[in-house]
Design an enzyme around this catalytic site. Structure first.
Site, PDB file in Angstrom:
ATOM      1  N   ALA A   3      37.750 -63.415 149.579  1.00  0.00           N
ATOM      2  CA  ALA A   3      39.026 -64.241 150.293  1.00  0.00           C
ATOM      3  C   ALA A   3      40.219 -63.086 150.597  1.00  0.00           C
ATOM      4  CB  ALA A   3      39.654 -65.368 149.154  1.00  0.00           C
ATOM      5  N   GLY A   4      39.626 -61.794 150.265  1.00  0.00           N
ATOM      6  CA  GLY A   4      40.735 -60.781 150.074  1.00  0.00           C
ATOM      7  C   GLY A   4      40.946 -60.066 151.781  1.00  0.00           C
ATOM      8  N   GLY A   5      41.647 -58.990 151.752  1.00  0.00           N
ATOM      9  CA  GLY A   5      42.004 -58.493 152.904  1.00  0.00           C
ATOM     10  C   GLY A   5      40.734 -57.932 153.538  1.00  0.00           C
ATOM     11  N   ILE A   6      39.770 -57.412 152.749  1.00  0.00           N
ATOM     12  CA  ILE A   6      38.423 -56.860 153.302  1.00  0.00           C
ATOM     13  C   ILE A   6      37.579 -58.053 153.239  1.00  0.00           C
ATOM     14  CG2 ILE A   6      36.583 -55.202 152.853  1.00  0.00           C
ATOM     15  CD1 ILE A   6      38.532 -53.467 151.388  1.00  0.00           C
ATOM     16  N   ILE A  63      31.914 -51.810 147.633  1.00  0.00           N
ATOM     17  CA  ILE A  63      33.098 -51.188 148.609  1.00  0.00           C
ATOM     18  C   ILE A  63      34.284 -50.865 147.617  1.00  0.00           C
ATOM     19  CG2 ILE A  63      34.638 -51.881 150.394  1.00  0.00           C
ATOM     20  CD1 ILE A  63      32.638 -53.732 151.404  1.00  0.00           C
ATOM     21  N   ARG A 116      35.632 -43.055 160.430  1.00  0.00           N
ATOM     22  CA  ARG A 116      36.896 -42.366 160.815  1.00  0.00           C
ATOM     23  C   ARG A 116      36.636 -41.023 161.377  1.00  0.00           C
ATOM     24  NH1 ARG A 116      39.821 -43.837 155.352  1.00  0.00           N
ATOM     25  NH2 ARG A 116      41.158 -45.442 155.913  1.00  0.00           N
ATOM     26  N   ASN A 151      37.349 -49.923 145.314  1.00  0.00           N
ATOM     27  CA  ASN A 151      37.725 -48.471 145.092  1.00  0.00           C
ATOM     28  C   ASN A 151      38.105 -48.531 143.254  1.00  0.00           C
ATOM     29  OD1 ASN A 151      37.289 -46.733 146.952  1.00  0.00           O
ATOM     30  ND2 ASN A 151      39.016 -47.674 148.072  1.00  0.00           N
ATOM     31  N   ASP A 165      34.367 -43.527 155.916  1.00  0.00           N
ATOM     32  CA  ASP A 165      34.726 -41.888 156.183  1.00  0.00           C
ATOM     33  C   ASP A 165      33.893 -41.615 157.536  1.00  0.00           C
ATOM     34  OD1 ASP A 165      35.971 -41.813 153.748  1.00  0.00           O
ATOM     35  OD2 ASP A 165      34.272 -41.557 152.480  1.00  0.00           O
ATOM     36  N   HIS A 176      33.885 -40.558 148.065  1.00  0.00           N
ATOM     37  CA  HIS A 176      34.690 -41.529 148.691  1.00  0.00           C
ATOM     38  C   HIS A 176      36.086 -41.491 148.511  1.00  0.00           C
ATOM     39  CE1 HIS A 176      35.579 -44.824 151.526  1.00  0.00           C
ATOM     40  NE2 HIS A 176      35.673 -45.707 150.694  1.00  0.00           N
TER      41      HIS A 176
END
Length: 329
Positions: free
Chosen positions: A10-13, A116, A152, A118, A149, A177
């Site tokens: 349910a989070g931003g990611i 994922i 990007r 961090n 990475d 990372h």
């Protein structure tokens, strides 16, 4: 049945990641777990006309969510809040990852685990130490998703050279990372890309790849971090791994942060030389997860310098993650 669980859905990611995974025919059962709102997110996604069934699980239902999972993707965690130190943040997120890894060990010990959350340099060792404690650790099945990475890098180099197609250009990124541990191997881009850059341009491009997340935090005025691009990168990695495992597709390669015992023979000399147990580099996937860890190409002197700076930082990050579990045993 191919059950994929998103922990922190349910989070931003987690929300955009779940949306992207819902579109895949490789997944038959998409289980969404979070301490809040996962049931609502699941209900919303369940209306999308693709094959997978979507179910949502709340705070007390972690075991049910993880039961018999084939693959577990973990974007769970909290962002840093005003007044919170990075060490405070680490302790909170490390505890979340530990508890999820315990759930994996109990409910789906053979699952592939894709991390994922961090700091990946530390959270992957946390997962591995928990699985070791339970006697279910398989280094071929645990991955730190460092794909952002790579994403990007592909985009940023295309902005400097319009002849480069960012979608079809994959830049190998090694190390870890975060910050200085991110080492993009720009010398491997064909047609003399690096030779076309001045030293100042190369420095600026390398820094931008290493600290690209700061651009997003600044642009969001402190109200968020890289969530949409991370969800895209996470889905890309997850679906690549699933394609190799489920369809037997060969030659699928991505840079990912792994325990080097996943291909002990190929990495023995590197481990002895550096003292590292974890490292991000190109990995070829197969039915069992890691098929092989691809040998590092010859680094330029510039890239070797970056790696020399990255190694001690990686050692510190790895030790911090591992000791979070071993020191509390």
């Amino acid at each position: 049945m191919v059950k994929v669980v998103v922990c922190g859905a349910a989070g931003g990611i987690g929300q955009p990641l779940s949306l992207l995974l819902k579109q895949s025919d490789l997944i038959t059962d998409l289980a969404l777990y979070d301490v809040v709102n996962a049931v609502g997110v699941a209900a919303d996604l369940s209306h999308i006309n693709t094959k997978s069934k979507v179910t949502g699980y709340g705070k007390t239902e972690m075991d049910e969510a993880l039961k018999n999972a084939h693959t577990v993707v973990i974007p769970a965690g909290v962002p840093r809040k005003p007044g919170m130190t990075r060490d405070d943040l680490f302790k909170i997120n490390a505890g979340i990852i530990r508890d999820l890894a315990e759930g994996v060990a109990r409910n789906c010990p053979n699952a592939f685990v894709l991390v994922i959350s961090n700091p990946v340099n530390s959270t992957v060792p946390i997962v591995c130490e928990v699985l070791k404690k339970h006697g279910v650790f398989d280094p071929k099945k645990v991955f730190g998703i460092s794909t952002l990475d790579v994403v990007r890098s592909s985009r940023f180099v295309s902005e400097l050279n319009s002849s480069i197609d960012p979608k079809n250009t994959r830049v190998t990124v090694i190390g870890g990372h975060s910050g200085v541990t991110i080492v993009p191997l720009l010398s491997q881009i064909p047609n003399g890309f690096v030779d076309s850059l001045s030293k100042e341009q190369l420095d600026a491009l390398t820094y931008r790849i290493q600290y690209g997340g700061d651009e997003v935090v600044k642009a969001k005025d402190g109200a968020g971090s890289a969530t949409l691009s991370m969800a895209y990168a996470g889905a890309r990695f997850t679906l690549t791994v699933l394609s190799a495992i489920l369809e037997g597709r060969s030659g699928l390669v991505e840079s990912t942060y792994v325990n080097l015992e996943a291909d002990a023979a190929a990495t023995a000399a590197f481990k002895e030389q550096t003292g590292l147990d974890y490292f991000a580099q190109d990995v070829e996937f197969g039915r069992n997860g890691v098929e092989k860890i691809v040998a590092l190409p010859k680094l330029s002197a510039y890239e070797q310098g970056l790696l020399d700076v990255a190694i001690p930082e990686l050692k510190t990050n790895i030790a911090k993650g591992a000791s979070f579990i071993t020191d509390s045993a």
